[in-house]
Design a protein around this motif. Structure first.
Motif, mmCIF file in Angstrom:
data_model
loop_
_atom_site.group_PDB
_atom_site.id
_atom_site.type_symbol
_atom_site.label_atom_id
_atom_site.label_comp_id
_atom_site.label_asym_id
_atom_site.label_seq_id
_atom_site.Cartn_x
_atom_site.Cartn_y
_atom_site.Cartn_z
ATOM 1 N N UNK A 1 0.842 -1.203 0.000
ATOM 2 C CA UNK A 1 0.000 0.000 0.000
ATOM 3 C C UNK A 1 0.872 1.247 0.000
ATOM 4 N N UNK A 2 1.954 1.232 0.776
ATOM 5 C CA UNK A 2 2.863 2.376 0.822
ATOM 6 C C UNK A 2 3.509 2.615 -0.547
ATOM 7 N N UNK A 3 3.938 1.545 -1.199
ATOM 8 C CA UNK A 3 4.538 1.672 -2.530
ATOM 9 C C UNK A 3 3.526 2.186 -3.546
ATOM 10 N N UNK A 4 2.288 1.684 -3.442
ATOM 11 C CA UNK A 4 1.246 2.121 -4.367
ATOM 12 C C UNK A 4 0.924 3.600 -4.147
ATOM 13 N N UNK A 5 0.900 4.032 -2.895
ATOM 14 C CA UNK A 5 0.634 5.427 -2.592
ATOM 15 C C UNK A 5 1.732 6.323 -3.166
ATOM 16 N N UNK A 6 2.976 5.915 -3.007
ATOM 17 C CA UNK A 6 4.087 6.684 -3.549
ATOM 18 C C UNK A 6 3.978 6.801 -5.067
ATOM 19 N N UNK A 7 3.628 5.702 -5.709
ATOM 20 C CA UNK A 7 3.474 5.717 -7.168
ATOM 21 C C UNK A 7 2.345 6.660 -7.592
ATOM 22 N N UNK A 8 1.220 6.566 -6.925
ATOM 23 C CA UNK A 8 0.061 7.380 -7.282
ATOM 24 C C UNK A 8 0.357 8.867 -7.110
ATOM 25 N N UNK A 9 1.076 9.206 -6.069
ATOM 26 C CA UNK A 9 1.323 10.611 -5.754
ATOM 27 C C UNK A 9 2.452 11.235 -6.570
ATOM 28 N N UNK B 1 2.531 10.101 -13.408
ATOM 29 C CA UNK B 1 1.516 10.625 -14.316
ATOM 30 C C UNK B 1 1.341 9.619 -15.453
ATOM 31 N N UNK B 2 0.111 9.160 -15.620
ATOM 32 C CA UNK B 2 -0.172 8.205 -16.675
ATOM 33 C C UNK B 2 -1.623 8.364 -17.080
ATOM 34 N N UNK B 3 -1.969 7.782 -18.221
ATOM 35 C CA UNK B 3 -3.355 7.856 -18.691
ATOM 36 C C UNK B 3 -4.295 7.194 -17.694
ATOM 37 N N UNK C 1 -8.520 10.747 -11.385
ATOM 38 C CA UNK C 1 -8.214 12.073 -10.825
ATOM 39 C C UNK C 1 -9.023 12.370 -9.561
ATOM 40 N N UNK C 2 -10.303 11.998 -9.563
ATOM 41 C CA UNK C 2 -11.149 12.266 -8.399
ATOM 42 C C UNK C 2 -10.638 11.523 -7.165
ATOM 43 N N UNK C 3 -10.246 10.273 -7.343
ATOM 44 C CA UNK C 3 -9.750 9.487 -6.225
ATOM 45 C C UNK C 3 -8.420 10.044 -5.704
ATOM 46 N N UNK C 4 -7.596 10.529 -6.618
ATOM 47 C CA UNK C 4 -6.307 11.095 -6.204
ATOM 48 C C UNK C 4 -6.526 12.378 -5.401
ATOM 49 N N UNK C 5 -7.491 13.172 -5.811
ATOM 50 C CA UNK C 5 -7.829 14.381 -5.044
ATOM 51 C C UNK C 5 -8.298 14.007 -3.637
#
Length: 361
Positions: A21-29, A32-34, A40-44
């Motif tokens: 989960x920590x690795x996934x969070x780092x990637x998401x934050x 930038x990808x399609x 975008x809403x979930x990232x906000x």
């Protein structure tokens, strides 16, 4: 129940889930990808949540949310309790992949699961480029299965349309996935006892609990729940319930044979000194556990209530819903434990009545 094995599994699962989960969070934050632009809403929402809490606390919460859900799904699979009859995380006999994925590969996707069937088929037929189409398909199916169970267990399977979905670990189908760990760590035999859910919770938080206790400091609000959790041994549970609910029923119904079969019931030396209580129906007697944890006491009280209702001649198919809606109450400062308590009680209902989950209480 092999507690030593369950403890190793739960502790290992916690570490793996938190790392992923920590690795996934780092990637998401930071990426930038399609695919991420579509989220975008979930990232906000994720960034907004991080403005109120620390990254470590959010990782802990999301990791446990997925552990809770996966453990609940495995328990239902192992006991053949899935309401639509398809194993969600477990493979069917003689296969390796989760049955839900194998069924989808054959074109069998339950109508109750709200998924994009065209996308599923395009992934499986490689019309949509993907490095691991089976994994992507299973991710869609797993989230759909969780959302379907929301109507039955809203306290455990909240509708997944936020950052919780976004932070679901990537690997869900390999031999090293957390899903595979859950299946191997929770044997069918161990899942025959609903108490496994409470034991898993205790073992899951045990390392964090030990760390907090050894730190010898003033605890933060979010640390109070794990550091104060205790799992009540089953014989103590039975002693407490036999001599409270069992005794109360005996005082109201002196001709009852209920207490004759309670192993830990202590018969009063002089029953003439017992209070004279007005007889009540089972539906009028409430049982409240003020610190219910994962529901160990409540699930045994469920068994005792069932015997009481049987003694009064109630229809067996109606008893489980009556117990949950009329009799059992619990409270706890730990929302995660309380989720398990609610789930455990619903599993008791399904244990006693095969069609219990067809009509949500």
């Amino acid at each position: 129940m092999n507690n030593a094995s369950l403890k190793r599994f739960a502790q290992s699962a916690r570490r793996k889930l938190m790392d992923q989960v920590r690795a996934k969070m780092q990637y998401v934050l930071t990426s930038d990808s399609a695919e991420l632009r579509e989220k975008a809403k979930q990232i906000i929402e994720l960034k907004k949540e991080l403005s109120f809490t620390t990254r470590d606390q959010l990782v802990e919460r999301v990791a446990y949310t997925w552990f809770n859900r996966l453990a609940a799904l495995r328990f239902m699979d192992a006991n053949d309790y899935q309401p639509i009859g398809i194993l969600v995380v477990s493979p069917a006999e003689g296969t390796i992949l989760p049955q839900a994925l194998n069924e989808a590969k054959q074109g069998n996707i339950p109508a109750e699961w709200k998924v994009d069937n065209q996308k599923i088929n395009d992934l499986l037929d490689r019309r949509i480029p993907s490095s691991n189409p089976q994994n992507e398909v299973y991710r869609e199916l797993l989230i759909a299965a969780c959302n379907h169970l929301h109507s039955l267990f809203p306290f455990l399977f909240e509708s997944i349309d936020d950052y919780t979905e976004l932070l679901l670990p990537d690997d869900l189908t390999s031999d090293f996935s957390i899903v595979n760990d859950i299946v191997n760590g929770m044997s069918v035999e161990d899942c025959r006892q609903v108490e496994i859910l409470g034991w898993l919770y205790q073992f899951y938080i045990s390392e964090e609990k030990d760390r907090l206790i050894n730190a010898k400091k003033k605890y933060m609000a979010h640390e109070i729940a794990p550091v104060t959790q205790l799992f009540t041994p089953h014989w103590i549970v039975r002693y407490m319930v036999d001599n409270t609910l069992g005794q109360l029923w005996k005082e109201m119904h002196t001709n009852s044979r209920l207490t004759d079969h309670l192993e830990f019931y202590i018969k009063p030396e002089n029953e003439n000194l017992l209070p004279k209580r007005k007889a009540k129906s089972p539906e009028e007697i409430s049982f409240f556990d003020t610190c219910c944890g994962s529901g160990h006491i409540l699930t045994y009280a469920f068994d005792l209530y069932y015997k009481i209702y049987e003694e009064e001649g109630y229809n067996p198919s109606e008893i489980p819903a009556l117990i949950i809606s009329k009799n059992l109450y619990g409270a706890d400062i730990d929302d995660r434990a309380a989720q398990l308590a609610g789930f455990a009680l619903m599993m008791k209902g399904r244990q006693y009545h095969r069609r219990f989950l067809k009509k949500p209480v």
